[in-house]
Design an enzyme around this catalytic site. Structure first.
Site, PDB file in Angstrom:
ATOM      1  N   TRP A 153       0.808  -1.217   0.000  1.00  0.00           N
ATOM      2  CA  TRP A 153       0.000   0.000   0.000  1.00  0.00           C
ATOM      3  C   TRP A 153       0.845   1.273   0.000  1.00  0.00           C
ATOM      4  CZ3 TRP A 153      -4.040  -2.283  -1.468  1.00  0.00           C
ATOM      5  CH2 TRP A 153      -4.529  -3.422  -0.839  1.00  0.00           C
ATOM      6  N   GLU A 235       6.711 -18.429  -0.004  1.00  0.00           N
ATOM      7  CA  GLU A 235       5.503 -19.129   0.412  1.00  0.00           C
ATOM      8  C   GLU A 235       4.568 -19.229  -0.777  1.00  0.00           C
ATOM      9  OE1 GLU A 235       2.563 -16.560   2.627  1.00  0.00           O
ATOM     10  OE2 GLU A 235       4.426 -15.611   3.262  1.00  0.00           O
ATOM     11  N   GLU A 350      -5.652  -5.704  12.838  1.00  0.00           N
ATOM     12  CA  GLU A 350      -6.957  -5.085  12.951  1.00  0.00           C
ATOM     13  C   GLU A 350      -7.917  -5.632  11.883  1.00  0.00           C
ATOM     14  OE1 GLU A 350      -4.495  -2.940  10.078  1.00  0.00           O
ATOM     15  OE2 GLU A 350      -4.175  -3.568  12.153  1.00  0.00           O
ATOM     16  N   GLN A 791      -4.088 -57.810  -5.838  1.00  0.00           N
ATOM     17  CA  GLN A 791      -4.101 -57.642  -4.385  1.00  0.00           C
ATOM     18  C   GLN A 791      -5.536 -57.487  -3.897  1.00  0.00           C
ATOM     19  OE1 GLN A 791      -1.609 -54.232  -3.880  1.00  0.00           O
ATOM     20  NE2 GLN A 791      -2.986 -52.853  -4.941  1.00  0.00           N
TER      21      GLN A 791
END
Length: 995
Positions: A153, A235, A350, A791
């Site tokens: 910002w 990230e 906030e 299996q």
């Protein structure tokens, strides 16, 4: 930072020509007519064009052009935007021409470190029009070692940057605080919203382009405002993307640019005074940058916000937490040292809503509705993070906080978390005095683990220096270090202090000629294996918040070149090996004590060779006797053998039962390879003597030594692949078995496999249906394929064949073969508690290739899902039984195309559930041709009027030879093909004679 609250602003690129037109670039006395997105706008004289503002960045120009585009024909709004742009340009000019103060030299970084991410848009100088901003980055206290500029910002022309460079940085540097700029991962790659990297013409994805981009990043985000380093936020939210899609090429490029930045700043950079930092939310194995990036970073900051960050996520399958704090560190410990590792929590932002509520600090008290402040750290996750230390490696570098400008603000109470419109007192903006950060720093400063290693720990200076260089400088490192310590400085005269190591993996004592004695007073505490006494301070999933203490393995000891060593005492350490002792170099030995261990000293073992060398040295110096050489009271540990000698067992057919485990699985071995199969073997071993003295403790009995096979399981497979788990085998019929033994620790991998032959040997059949291709039928095609996967599957697998009680499968075998048996399993074979209804009727069929066209079947097999196209070769009827499996013999069938029909005889919801279908026999190329040869021979043998008896007898002999080989207990393909060839030749001769 993994913050859902923050929405990154994406600016569209709007062409200046279509926005403003060329007219804005001129200054005419009259009003100019301007075209903006095909709309006419009147602008007053004297206002400049956006492109003529020389100091504004291209990014800021884009923003203003976008505003103009939205303003349309509103003349007053256009005027305000242009005036705002002009003011922004003046501020940008002021920033460009500001004088940067001289850099203040900084002292080296030392833990325990505290870092804080300050949100730039909450600095009161970020935007003067926002009057609620009351905090200043320059007010951060000295307790903050690392102040991170977390930018969003705040405009690049904001005078915040001037305040930062000319006031904040000098002030913070003076008190010892370094100021670091954080940028998102994508800034290193190009693509969407990647800052200066978007300019691909200037920074192409080439080796030279990557170097140029790295330099530009360091210049722009570090040197421009005289900062102390760069932090790259790695990230998922900042992953490189192109057109909003994750960009693999961008990820690879980011790694290369990261390395190039590391060559400019950081521990391997030209400028080592500037830090290079990585922060991340990822576990190490998911972090694409860590392997190649780790050598270039000063610090790694890991975001572990919230309960899952602290405790890990609960994994219901393994019934344990995953991604715990300790596991996270263990992953990264492969790449960095513990003093580089910092963990982070978040203050309450906030107006944060669900998904961004971490509860890392104390919440507002219920009775304190008007006050949003709570500076008490007692019992908080943040406090636990400050106290937490890794259990291995050493003490951590420190902790950090996100949104440090919210320090002291209480967390919103949990009961309001889902009330999106609710505004709590904690959502107000408060001026911070950073009480929480100061308190957390104090917690770390009081942690004795951070105390520096000194002469009290290691009186010998040379030893102390070696330890600090390899292990770390903090006292807490000593009990956590789990690596290798190599001591090879001949100046070392004393090893006092080494016993403070509790988890040392390996100790190398090389060439320490001044050391005369080695015993438990100086050797590491984990010379003997033990339990980890370090307890976690974190919350865990355990009810009592206590973890099961881990076992600490014994240190591996390597001793070589200790030419002055006279006394070696390794007694009572429960050690199994002397490996690592270079006995030939211990030339001054006069006394050795290795008693009270778990050593196998049998002749021919490595232990014995090492011991004999020491024994010889002592004998030459002072003579060998009970005072100079002690080796008794050994209690060797028994181990399971890696391999077992008995791999086959042949038994006669008899009405008896044989214990397979006692016949095939037995024996205990020492770690030196001494195999002991029985108590008699053990007694002989126990009575063995060295120089007239026994080494095995006389009170150490066979039952304490031998391993137990009691909980081992067995799988017995007969020649038709029928199985049982019974350890007792009946010998009343001729059969061949494959016997697999499994340990309790791993029920999937056999520890031993043996063959048991009762009577004459049989060749084991093969499941020719395994891997078969499903080509039609009414059954669900996905689940039908599972019937042939070889299996039974797990109890949770969905293998229902469809929404009806009767289902069919048309399938093709992978290879030609001679089919002799078939078997199918009900659901109870994999799940004894199943509620699925068992199969009541089944039929096994082959395609009627004589009457119908195979090509038509292959083109549209579902049209052939009708009984008339198929020949039934066997059927099954439950007749009230609830069998787990059904099997039956077949008579040398060679078809590759099959149909099976299963029926539960229930309602439409009682669908067949069949875990496995087996078509059993032997692979045989051209099996169909061979069986046709037999059929032809039989037909010819009936034509007695056309052939002589001699010819018919010869044909019959050759036919019987082939049939005998086809039905032999030992299936020999070579013999079958040879007999088939002979019979074929015989047939062809008879047919020629017939003509």
């Amino acid at each position: 930072m993994d913050k859902h609250l923050l929405v990154k602003r994406t600016l569209g690129c709007v062409c200046a020509a279509t926005l403003m037109g060329a007219a804005l670039a001129t200054h005419h006395d009259s009003l100019n007519t301007v075209k903006a997105e095909e709309k006419t706008v009147q602008v007053q004289k004297g206002l400049p064009s956006i492109d003529s503002l020389h100091y504004l960045s291209e990014n800021s120009k884009k923003e203003f052009k976008e505003e103009l585009s939205k303003a349309g024909q509103e003349s007053q709004k256009v005027k305000e935007i242009l005036a705002k742009a002009q003011q922004a340009d003046k501020q940008a000019q002021e920033l460009a021409k500001m004088k940067i103060p001289e850099k203040i030299p900084m002292k080296p970084l030392h833990g325990s470190l505290y870092g804080g991410y300050f949100r730039t848009w909450h600095d009161k100088t970020s935007d003067p029009t926002e009057k609620d901003k009351v905090n200043s980055m320059g007010e951060l206290p000295k307790e903050v070692d690392l102040a991170f500029i977390f930018h969003d910002w705040t405009k690049d022309y904001s005078l915040f940057w001037k305040e930062l460079a000319t006031k904040h940085v000098p002030k913070l540097n003076k008190q010892g605080t370094r100021v670091i700029r954080t940028i998102p991962w994508r800034f290193l790659a190009g693509g969407d919203n990647s800052g200066i990297a978007e300019d691909t013409s200037k920074y192409p994805n080439t080796p030279e382009g990557n170097k140029a981009l790295a330099k530009a990043i360091v210049d722009e985000y570090v040197y421009k405002y005289n900062l102390d380093g760069l932090d790259v936020d790695v990230e998922h939210d900042s992953i490189p993307k192109v057109d909003k899609k994750e960009d693999t090429a961008g990820v690879e490029r980011s790694i290369q640019v990261f390395e190039e930045i590391g060559k400019l700043i950081g521990p391997k950079g030209v400028d080592k005074s500037r830090l290079f930092i990585m922060d991340s939310t990822y576990m190490a194995d998911k972090n694409p940058l860590i392997e190649r990036g780790a050598p270039y970073i000063n610090l790694l900051l890991v975001q572990v916000y919230g309960s899952q960050g602290e405790k890990g996520g609960w994994e219901p399958v393994s019934n344990r937490p995953e991604k715990t704090m300790e596991e996270r560190w263990q992953g990264y410990s492969k790449y960095i040292r513990p003093e580089q590792y910092m963990i982070g929590f978040s203050f309450y932002e906030e107006n944060a809503q669900e998904g961004n509520l971490w509860y890392d600090i104390n919440s507002r008290k219920d009775e304190d509705k008007a006050n949003g402040i709570n500076t008490d750290i007692t019992g908080t996750r943040a406090e636990r993070y400050a106290r937490w230390q890794p259990k291995t490696g050493g003490v951590k570098g420190g902790i950090f906080s996100y949104a440090i400008d919210r320090d002291g603000v209480a967390h919103q109470p949990k009961k309001y978390a889902k009330q999106k419109e609710f505004k709590d007192a904690t959502d107000n903006i408060f001026h911070s005095d950073y009480s929480v950060s100061k308190a957390l720093k104090t917690v770390m400063l009081k942690d004795k683990s951070y105390d520096l290693i000194d002469e009290k720990d290691f009186p010998d200076k040379a030893l102390r220096e070696a330890v600090m260089a390899q292990v770390g400088t903090r006292k807490g490192d000593l009990e956590r270090f789990n690596g290798t310590l190599r001591l090879d400085n001949p100046a070392i005269q004393s090893l006092e202090g080494l016993n403070k190591f509790k988890k040392l993996a390996q100790l190398d004592l090389i060439g320490l000629s001044r050391i005369t004695k080695l015993d438990r007073s100086v050797l590491p505490a984990n010379m003997k294996p033990g339990k980890d006494t370090l307890e976690t301070v974190l919350e865990t999933y355990k009810k009592d918040n206590k973890e099961e203490p881990a076992t600490i393995p014994p240190v591996s000891l390597k001793v070589s070149g200790l030419t002055g060593l006279k006394e070696l005492d390794l007694s009572g350490f429960d050690r199994e090996t002397l490996a690592g002792l270079d006995a030939a170099t211990l030339t001054s030995l006069e006394k050795v004590d290795i008693s009270g261990n778990k050593l196998d000293l049998a002749p021919g073992t490595e232990n014995r060779q090492i011991f004999d060398t020491m024994l010889s040295t002592i004998s030459n110096h002072v003579g060998s006797n009970e005072q100079t050489v002690k080796f008794d009271k050994q209690k060797p540990t028994g181990h399971y053998p890696d391999t077992y000698g008995k791999t086959s067992l042949r038994l006669p057919v008899a009405n008896e039962k044989v214990d397979l485990q006692s016949q095939l699985l037995f024996g205990t071995v020492t770690n030196q390879g001494t195999l002991i199969n029985s108590e008699a073997d053990y007694k002989a071993y126990q009575n063995h003597k060295i120089a007239g003295r026994s080494f095995v403790d006389s009170n150490y009995h066979y039952n304490n030594f031998k391993v137990s096979y009691e909980n081992y399981t067995v799988k017995v497979t007969d020649s038709t692949l029928g199985t049982t788990t019974d350890k007792t085998l009946a010998t009343d019929k001729e059969e061949t078995y494959k016997v697999d033994f499994f340990s309790p620790a791993d029920k999937t991998k056999a520890v031993h496999t043996a063959k048991v032959i009762v009577g004459d040997e049989k060749t084991m059949m093969v499941n020719l249906a395994e891997g078969a291709t499903v080509i039609g039928g009414s059954a669900d095609p996905v689940n039908a394929r599972k019937v042939f996967d070889g299996q039974l599957g797990s109890e949770t697998d969905n293998i229902s064949l469809g929404w009806d009680s009767k289902q069919s499968i048309i399938f093709k075998l992978k290879e030609d073969g001679l089919i002799k048996h078939w078997r199918f399993f009900n659901d109870s074979a994999r799940n004894p508690e199943t509620t699925n209804k068992p199969i009541q009727e089944a039929s096994l069929q082959i395609f009627n290739i004589k009457d119908y066209n195979l090509d038509n079947l292959l083109e549209n097999p579902n049209k052939f899902d009708d009984e008339k196209y198929w020949i039934t070769v066997d059927t099954y009827s439950a007749q009230g039984e609830r069998a787990t499996a059904f099997s039956n013999t077949l008579n040398n069938i060679t078809s590759k195309y099959w149909r099976v029909v299963f029926d539960t005889k229930g309602d439409r919801y009682s669908s067949p559930v069949v875990p496995e279908l087996q078509i059993l026999g032997y692979p045989l190329p051209n099996a169909d041709t061979i069986m046709k040869t037999v059929t032809t021979a039989k037909e010819l043998s009936q034509q007695k009027d056309k052939f002589s008896q001699k010819m018919l007898d010869e044909l019959k002999i050759k036919e019987m030879a082939l049939e005998t080989s086809l039905n032999s207990k030992i299936f020999d393909v070579t013999a079958i093909n040879a007999n088939a060839g002979v019979l074929k030749d015989c047939i062809e001769k008879r047919q020629l004679l017939k003509k």
